[in-house]
Enzyme design. Structure first.
Site, PDB file in Angstrom:
ATOM      1  CG  MET A 220      -2.003  -1.035   1.220  1.00 57.96           C
ATOM      2  SD  MET A 220      -3.184  -0.829  -0.119  1.00 57.96           S
ATOM      3  CE  MET A 220      -3.915   0.753   0.276  1.00 57.96           C
ATOM      4  CB  ALA A 221       3.136   2.764   1.609  1.00 60.17           C
TER       5      ALA A 221
ATOM      6  CB  VAL B 200       9.614   4.188   1.964  1.00 66.64           C
ATOM      7  CG1 VAL B 200      10.400   5.155   2.842  1.00 66.64           C
ATOM      8  CG2 VAL B 200       8.437   3.620   2.728  1.00 66.64           C
TER       9      VAL B 200
ATOM     10  CE  LYS C 212       5.749   4.043   5.476  1.00 61.38           C
ATOM     11  NZ  LYS C 212       6.149   2.812   4.762  1.00 61.38           N
TER      12      LYS C 212
ATOM     13  CG  ASP D 283       1.931  -4.092   9.850  1.00 61.94           C
ATOM     14  OD1 ASP D 283       2.101  -5.315  10.046  1.00 61.94           O
ATOM     15  OD2 ASP D 283       2.227  -3.547   8.772  1.00 61.94           O
TER      16      ASP D 283
END
Length: 274
Positions: free
Chosen positions: A23-24, A26, A41, A136
């Site tokens: 989902m990201a 960096v 991010k 997480d």
């Protein structure tokens, strides 16, 4: 999202990608105003249904402001947030020492494992007191400074991606968290609190001590089911001389029923200190 290396985004010059998740993405960047390196991010908008983008942006702004207020020596500081071509982003301090995940794979002596873990328990204790649950916790979300100190990162991503009123699912329908470190209640889509972070940290402690994760499988779902149903493999199978005190800490952190775990992260930290 295309590679942004070399581009200017506001006051930030994007230098190079550092990592990519579901989902990201960096990037390492240079803050031209403060003249220092930072990490940025970006939430991948291509992974978000268009109908949910507005809600994501509003939630992102709200959570980013909350994250910026978290001030702890072992939590990565959020220093800015914004949006680029529709993709929200967080700007954080840059840490060059890699992650705890890069150091896993072999057993640590108990003292060394506790030395790495204890600052993270204190960071999570502080965050829980502020009403925030990580959801997480895993080795790749623990950064290591050049001097060897652990820093917890990605604190806000689970909060940002979760939909309000949903059973702790992301807007794409994927469960928040990482199967190998996911508490039973989280794997079942139930409401979670700080005890879910205790479970995840207990998995990391087990992995640090034994050099292996307690539950693995061919698919994410098989690992989730093991966390829900299977008894914890005895750490004494791998460390025959493990003290009963340390073994009890593992079992108390990794109880299937959250009511049978340490009641708070502070209680977990005190046992590690002892």
């Amino acid at each position: 999202m295309d590679n942004l290396s070399g581009q200017m985004i506001g006051r930030y010059r994007i230098l190079e990608p550092l990592g990519r998740g579901g989902m990201a993405i960096v990037y390492k960047a240079y803050d031209t105003r403060l003249e220092c390196d930072v990490a940025i991010k970006f939430i991948r908008q291509d992974e978000v249904p268009p109908s949910n983008l507005d809600r994501l942006r509003k939630r992102f702004e709200r959570e980013a402001k909350m994250l910026a207020k978290l001030t702890h020596a072992n939590i990565i500081k959020v220093i800015d947030y914004g949006e680029y071509e529709g993709s929200p982003y967080l700007v954080m301090e840059y840490v060059s020492g890699g992650t705890l995940a890069g150091r896993m794979g072999k057993p640590f002596p108990v003292f060394d494992a506790v030395k790495l873990l204890l600052p993270i328990t204190r960071a999570l204790e502080y965050a829980h007191q502020q009403g925030m649950v990580h959801r997480d916790v895993k080795p790749s979300n623990v950064l290591i400074t050049a001097s060897g100190d652990p820093l917890l990162t990605d604190f806000g991503i689970a909060c940002i991606l979760e939909g309000e009123g949903q059973a702790k699912l992301t807007i794409t329908g994927m469960g928040i968290g990482t199967p190998e470190y996911m508490s039973p209640e989280q794997g079942m889509g139930k409401e979670v609190d700080g005890r879910s972070d205790i479970y995840a940290l207990g998995i990391i402690f087990y992995e640090l001590l034994t050099g292996r994760r307690p539950f693995t499988g061919d698919t994410p779902m098989s690992v989730i089911i093991q966390n829900i149903k299977d008894p914890l493999p005895s750490p004494r199978m791998y460390i025959r001389d493990l003290s009963k005190q340390v073994e009890k800490v593992l079992y108390d952190a990794l109880a299937k029923d959250p009511d049978k775990r340490f009641s708070t992260m502070g209680a977990f930290a005190k046992e590690l200190e002892s």
